[in-house]
Design a protein around this motif. Structure first.
Motif, PDB file in Angstrom:
ATOM      1  N   VAL A  73       0.876  -1.131  -0.231  1.00 39.15           N
ATOM      2  CA  VAL A  73      -0.026  -0.018  -0.061  1.00 39.15           C
ATOM      3  C   VAL A  73       0.861   1.130   0.045  1.00 39.15           C
ATOM      4  O   VAL A  73       0.521   2.214  -0.690  1.00 39.15           O
ATOM      5  CB  VAL A  73      -0.856   0.056   1.284  1.00 39.15           C
ATOM      6  N   GLY A  74       1.918   1.314   0.766  1.00 37.34           N
ATOM      7  CA  GLY A  74       2.884   2.405   0.731  1.00 37.34           C
ATOM      8  C   GLY A  74       3.461   2.610  -0.493  1.00 37.34           C
ATOM      9  O   GLY A  74       3.615   3.759  -0.925  1.00 37.34           O
ATOM     10  N   THR A  75       3.747   1.441  -1.349  1.00 34.80           N
ATOM     11  CA  THR A  75       4.246   1.751  -2.735  1.00 34.80           C
ATOM     12  C   THR A  75       3.116   2.166  -3.750  1.00 34.80           C
ATOM     13  O   THR A  75       3.414   3.126  -4.568  1.00 34.80           O
ATOM     14  CB  THR A  75       4.725   0.185  -3.157  1.00 34.80           C
ATOM     15  N   LEU A  76       2.127   1.823  -3.372  1.00 34.46           N
ATOM     16  CA  LEU A  76       0.840   2.230  -4.389  1.00 34.46           C
ATOM     17  C   LEU A  76       0.677   3.879  -3.815  1.00 34.46           C
ATOM     18  O   LEU A  76       0.574   4.638  -5.012  1.00 34.46           O
ATOM     19  CB  LEU A  76      -0.342   1.662  -3.562  1.00 34.46           C
ATOM     20  N   VAL A  77       1.076   4.486  -2.715  1.00 36.31           N
ATOM     21  CA  VAL A  77       0.720   5.762  -2.582  1.00 36.31           C
ATOM     22  C   VAL A  77       2.047   6.548  -3.170  1.00 36.31           C
ATOM     23  O   VAL A  77       1.820   7.468  -3.779  1.00 36.31           O
ATOM     24  CB  VAL A  77       1.069   6.251  -1.054  1.00 36.31           C
ATOM     25  N   GLN A  78       3.218   5.698  -3.101  1.00 33.03           N
ATOM     26  CA  GLN A  78       4.413   6.466  -3.986  1.00 33.03           C
ATOM     27  C   GLN A  78       4.227   6.566  -5.423  1.00 33.03           C
ATOM     28  O   GLN A  78       4.403   7.646  -6.114  1.00 33.03           O
ATOM     29  CB  GLN A  78       5.531   5.601  -3.499  1.00 33.03           C
ATOM     30  N   ASP A  79       3.430   5.450  -5.750  1.00 29.91           N
ATOM     31  CA  ASP A  79       3.311   5.692  -7.435  1.00 29.91           C
ATOM     32  C   ASP A  79       2.096   6.316  -7.876  1.00 29.91           C
ATOM     33  O   ASP A  79       1.650   6.227  -9.037  1.00 29.91           O
ATOM     34  CB  ASP A  79       3.257   4.117  -7.833  1.00 29.91           C
ATOM     35  N   ALA A  80       1.234   6.859  -6.750  1.00 23.63           N
ATOM     36  CA  ALA A  80      -0.086   7.376  -7.240  1.00 23.63           C
ATOM     37  C   ALA A  80      -0.093   8.793  -7.341  1.00 23.63           C
ATOM     38  O   ALA A  80      -1.037   9.479  -7.298  1.00 23.63           O
ATOM     39  CB  ALA A  80      -1.002   7.109  -6.078  1.00 23.63           C
ATOM     40  N   THR A  81       1.071   9.439  -7.962  1.00 24.46           N
ATOM     41  CA  THR A  81       1.318  11.025  -7.879  1.00 24.46           C
ATOM     42  C   THR A  81       0.804  11.467  -9.502  1.00 24.46           C
ATOM     43  O   THR A  81       0.231  12.494  -9.384  1.00 24.46           O
ATOM     44  CB  THR A  81       2.716  11.159  -8.136  1.00 24.46           C
ATOM     45  N   ASP A  82       0.483  10.313 -10.258  1.00 23.22           N
ATOM     46  CA  ASP A  82       0.229  10.595 -11.623  1.00 23.22           C
ATOM     47  C   ASP A  82      -1.534  11.020 -11.633  1.00 23.22           C
ATOM     48  O   ASP A  82      -2.313   9.722 -11.127  1.00 23.22           O
ATOM     49  CB  ASP A  82       0.337   9.697 -12.550  1.00 23.22           C
ATOM     50  N   PRO A  83      -1.999  12.082 -11.702  1.00 21.44           N
ATOM     51  CA  PRO A  83      -3.669  12.112 -11.516  1.00 21.44           C
ATOM     52  C   PRO A  83      -4.335  11.471 -12.680  1.00 21.44           C
ATOM     53  O   PRO A  83      -5.540  10.980 -12.426  1.00 21.44           O
ATOM     54  CB  PRO A  83      -3.790  13.695 -11.745  1.00 21.44           C
ATOM     55  N   HIS A  84      -3.668  11.133 -13.636  1.00 18.02           N
ATOM     56  CA  HIS A  84      -4.347  10.076 -14.814  1.00 18.02           C
ATOM     57  C   HIS A  84      -4.265   8.617 -14.498  1.00 18.02           C
ATOM     58  O   HIS A  84      -4.860   7.907 -15.039  1.00 18.02           O
ATOM     59  CB  HIS A  84      -3.643  10.459 -16.122  1.00 18.02           C
ATOM     60  N   SER A  85      -3.500   8.346 -13.489  1.00 12.43           N
ATOM     61  CA  SER A  85      -3.519   6.826 -12.969  1.00 12.43           C
ATOM     62  C   SER A  85      -4.675   6.293 -12.198  1.00 12.43           C
ATOM     63  O   SER A  85      -5.363   7.130 -11.402  1.00 12.43           O
ATOM     64  CB  SER A  85      -2.081   6.410 -12.223  1.00 12.43           C
ATOM     65  N   TRP A  86      -5.286   5.191 -12.429  1.00 15.20           N
ATOM     66  CA  TRP A  86      -6.282   4.621 -11.679  1.00 15.20           C
ATOM     67  C   TRP A  86      -5.999   4.518 -10.392  1.00 15.20           C
ATOM     68  O   TRP A  86      -6.858   4.671  -9.338  1.00 15.20           O
ATOM     69  CB  TRP A  86      -6.744   3.256 -12.263  1.00 15.20           C
ATOM     70  N   ARG A  87      -4.773   4.512 -10.011  1.00 15.52           N
ATOM     71  CA  ARG A  87      -4.403   4.158  -8.586  1.00 15.52           C
ATOM     72  C   ARG A  87      -4.419   5.590  -7.744  1.00 15.52           C
ATOM     73  O   ARG A  87      -4.127   5.805  -6.661  1.00 15.52           O
ATOM     74  CB  ARG A  87      -2.865   3.865  -8.618  1.00 15.52           C
ATOM     75  N   HIS A  88      -4.485   6.754  -8.645  1.00 15.22           N
ATOM     76  CA  HIS A  88      -4.392   8.047  -8.072  1.00 15.22           C
ATOM     77  C   HIS A  88      -5.414   8.540  -6.848  1.00 15.22           C
ATOM     78  O   HIS A  88      -5.190   8.659  -5.819  1.00 15.22           O
ATOM     79  CB  HIS A  88      -4.721   9.195  -8.891  1.00 15.22           C
ATOM     80  N   ALA A  89      -6.796   7.925  -7.043  1.00 13.05           N
ATOM     81  CA  ALA A  89      -7.626   8.042  -5.946  1.00 13.05           C
ATOM     82  C   ALA A  89      -7.461   7.074  -5.035  1.00 13.05           C
ATOM     83  O   ALA A  89      -7.702   7.607  -3.667  1.00 13.05           O
ATOM     84  CB  ALA A  89      -9.281   7.776  -6.698  1.00 13.05           C
ATOM     85  N   LEU A  90      -6.796   5.845  -5.129  1.00 15.65           N
ATOM     86  CA  LEU A  90      -6.787   4.808  -3.918  1.00 15.65           C
ATOM     87  C   LEU A  90      -5.596   5.580  -3.122  1.00 15.65           C
ATOM     88  O   LEU A  90      -5.602   5.453  -2.075  1.00 15.65           O
ATOM     89  CB  LEU A  90      -6.340   3.602  -4.752  1.00 15.65           C
ATOM     90  N   GLY A  91      -4.521   5.930  -3.853  1.00 11.78           N
ATOM     91  CA  GLY A  91      -3.518   6.858  -3.011  1.00 11.78           C
ATOM     92  C   GLY A  91      -3.798   7.815  -2.282  1.00 11.78           C
ATOM     93  O   GLY A  91      -3.400   8.107  -1.157  1.00 11.78           O
ATOM     94  N   GLN A  92      -4.608   8.818  -2.741  1.00 12.13           N
ATOM     95  CA  GLN A  92      -5.326   9.888  -2.264  1.00 12.13           C
ATOM     96  C   GLN A  92      -5.881   9.372  -1.048  1.00 12.13           C
ATOM     97  O   GLN A  92      -5.763  10.038   0.007  1.00 12.13           O
ATOM     98  CB  GLN A  92      -5.869  10.756  -3.092  1.00 12.13           C
ATOM     99  N   ALA A  93      -7.002   8.509  -1.178  1.00  9.58           N
ATOM    100  CA  ALA A  93      -7.604   8.219   0.152  1.00  9.58           C
ATOM    101  C   ALA A  93      -6.718   7.714   1.295  1.00  9.58           C
ATOM    102  O   ALA A  93      -7.020   7.730   2.578  1.00  9.58           O
ATOM    103  CB  ALA A  93      -8.669   6.865  -0.330  1.00  9.58           C
ATOM    104  N   VAL A  94      -5.563   7.031   0.997  1.00 14.18           N
ATOM    105  CA  VAL A  94      -4.927   6.150   1.859  1.00 14.18           C
ATOM    106  C   VAL A  94      -4.003   7.653   2.556  1.00 14.18           C
ATOM    107  O   VAL A  94      -3.963   7.687   3.814  1.00 14.18           O
ATOM    108  CB  VAL A  94      -3.718   5.400   1.206  1.00 14.18           C
ATOM    109  N   GLY A  95      -3.495   8.408   1.931  1.00 11.19           N
ATOM    110  CA  GLY A  95      -2.815   9.403   1.923  1.00 11.19           C
ATOM    111  C   GLY A  95      -3.415  10.328   2.979  1.00 11.19           C
ATOM    112  O   GLY A  95      -3.031  10.976   4.000  1.00 11.19           O
TER     113      GLY A  95
END
Length: 478
Positions: free
Chosen positions: A103-125
């Motif tokens: 999950v921490g790696t997901l947050v690290q990789d979720a900086t791109d607003p166009h990535s599907w992981r962005h919303a997930l990383g934001q919610a965790v952060g």
């Protein structure tokens, strides 16, 4: 925010947590509504601390990237992976540490607003989503494909984040799987293959001396195994019914009725026998040949003494119990709890039992410098003495290790003997040679000397044996 400001914040958080009441009577005095409110706030605090820990774990993983090699944070400090470093540093279980890193790696990789992981990383952060919930969404939705776009997964992620408040992690995972199926009905065959690829068999030693075999089966494997399980247990579960007295079936039915074992115990014994017979019949898929070989560890004096007492008892002497001596027990290699002398005597009758005898001081085979590699017998003795990789925090068993000369063969003209040998897994064996960690003999066992770039004072780190068997045998001899 600058890094120096972070530690005081965590110190304050720990102090605040320490101030929370842990007095049972205080919670007993709460009304039901108040108790539930406190439970919810406690969960909020755990979620926030958990997601913060995941962000930290992600940064540890970034600094321990495989591309950095031995210069990475984890390997430089003596750990194989970032997960292992997080586990040892935080005290989390291996499973919890792995989830935190993912999950921490997901947050690290979720900086791109166009990535599907962005919303997930934001919610965790933002602390709105727990580590477990984020991991469930990630695993349940899977990755984008030719049929499922980034934008479709992003929308599904936002939907799941909003639904997470009313779903536990297991239900959230199933919900994520349902959304993936809706988005990608044509991918059912691929997901079937994924389930097959996820099959696994793991063996875990438990602290109470028992062990657990965890078998994650794909549907095909489950079909075969469930048939064997049914055949082993259905007579007990169904019970004997309408059989003629005197027939073979009647005798079999009576054996089932009179058998004192539970259904689960019966199934365990049947499967062990199937494994034993199968290994003896065809060992082509196994390293080595024949049925499983069990190493039995016992003091030679204790075995001789118990043999003498047993002979005296069988001759009718009554000087005392045949197996009453406190030293008269042994160990099965790799198991924590001792076994009785009765079990030892019975096991020695089996061709699959190989005894390993020690004198009272624990001395074993020594072949000196005429041989560079450790022999099989020496490896067995090292396995018993060390109990696995001796590097701090490493849990690799003896079968995963290599014998390391503490006095290097070429540099120190070291000898291939038990006193100068120690077990290290391949990773830590390479670490000692490549990063200049040294292992030296001490008054009681070995100590690890870190390189100067890890510890400028090079304070020795004790390396106690991880073998519960040898510790007890030595204690019995003292």
């Amino acid at each position: 925010m600058s890094t120096p400001d972070l530690l005081p914040q965590f110190n304050s958080a720990v102090a605040a947590a320490e101030a929370l009441s842990r007095d049972v009577t205080a919670y007993r005095a709460l009304a039901d509504d108040a108790l539930l409110q406190v439970a919810r706030r406690s969960a909020d605090a755990q979620r926030l601390m958990g997601t913060t820990a995941a962000v930290i774990a992600g940064e540890i993983a970034r600094r321990s990237a495989i591309s950095l090699g031995h210069d990475g944070l984890a390997q430089r400090t003596g750990y194989r992976t970032a997960i292992e470093l997080v586990r040892v540093t935080t005290g989390l279980s291996g499973r919890e540490a792995a989830a935190a890193v993912r999950v921490g790696t997901l947050v690290q990789d979720a900086t791109d607003p166009h990535s599907w992981r962005h919303a997930l990383g934001q919610a965790v952060g933002q602390g709105a989503l727990s580590v477990g919930a984020a991991d469930s969404i990630r695993a349940g939705l899977g990755e984008p494909s030719a049929r499922v776009s980034e934008s479709a997964l992003a929308e599904a992620t936002k939907r799941l984040c909003s639904e997470s408040e009313t779903l536990d992690t297991d239900r959230l995972f199933r919900r994520a799987r349902e959304l993936r199926d809706e988005l990608d009905e044509a991918g059912i065959a691929e997901r079937e293959n994924e389930r097959r690829d996820a099959r696994s068999l793991t063996f875990t030693r438990l602290p109470d001396g028992m062990s657990r075999l965890t078998w994650l089966m794909d549907p095909e494997t489950a079909t075969i195994t469930s048939d064997l399980w049914d055949r082993a247990t259905s007579p007990r579960r169904g019970g004997p019914r309408f059989v003629d007295a005197g027939s073979t079936d009647f005798e079999r039915a009576k054996q089932i009725t009179d058998d004192p074992r539970s259904t689960a115990q019966l199934a365990s014994d049947v499967f062990v026998e199937l494994l034993r017979q199968g290994a003896a019949a065809d060992s082509s898929q196994l390293l080595g040949s024949g049925a499983p070989v069990v190493h039995l560890l016992v003091l030679n004096a204790a075995l001789d003494e118990s043999d003498g007492e047993a002979m005296g008892a069988s001759a009718g002497h009554t000087q005392g119990p045949a197996y009453g001596h406190p030293h008269a027990h042994g160990h099965l290699e790799g198991q924590l709890d001792p076994v009785s002398i009765e079990t030892i005597q019975r096991a020695l009758c089996s061709s699959t039992i190989e005894p390993i005898l020690f004198d009272d001081s624990g001395h074993a085979l020594d072949v000196g410098r005429d041989r560079r590699l450790y022999t099989r017998k020496q490896r067995q003795a090292l396995a018993v003495r060390d109990g696995g990789c001796m590097f701090p925090g490493c849990d690799r068993p003896p079968s995963w290790t290599e014998a390391h000369h503490t006095k290097h063969w070429s540099r120190d003209r070291g000898s291939t003997n038990i006193d100068d040998g120690i077990l290290l897994c391949r990773h830590h064996h390479l670490l000692c040679h490549n990063n200049h960690w040294e292992i030296q003999q001490a008054e009681r066992g070995f100590v690890l000397i870190p390189p100067i770039d890890v510890d400028p004072d090079q304070v020795p780190i004790p390396l106690p044996s991880k073998s519960a068997a040898l510790r007890e045998l030595r204690a019995a001899a003292s």
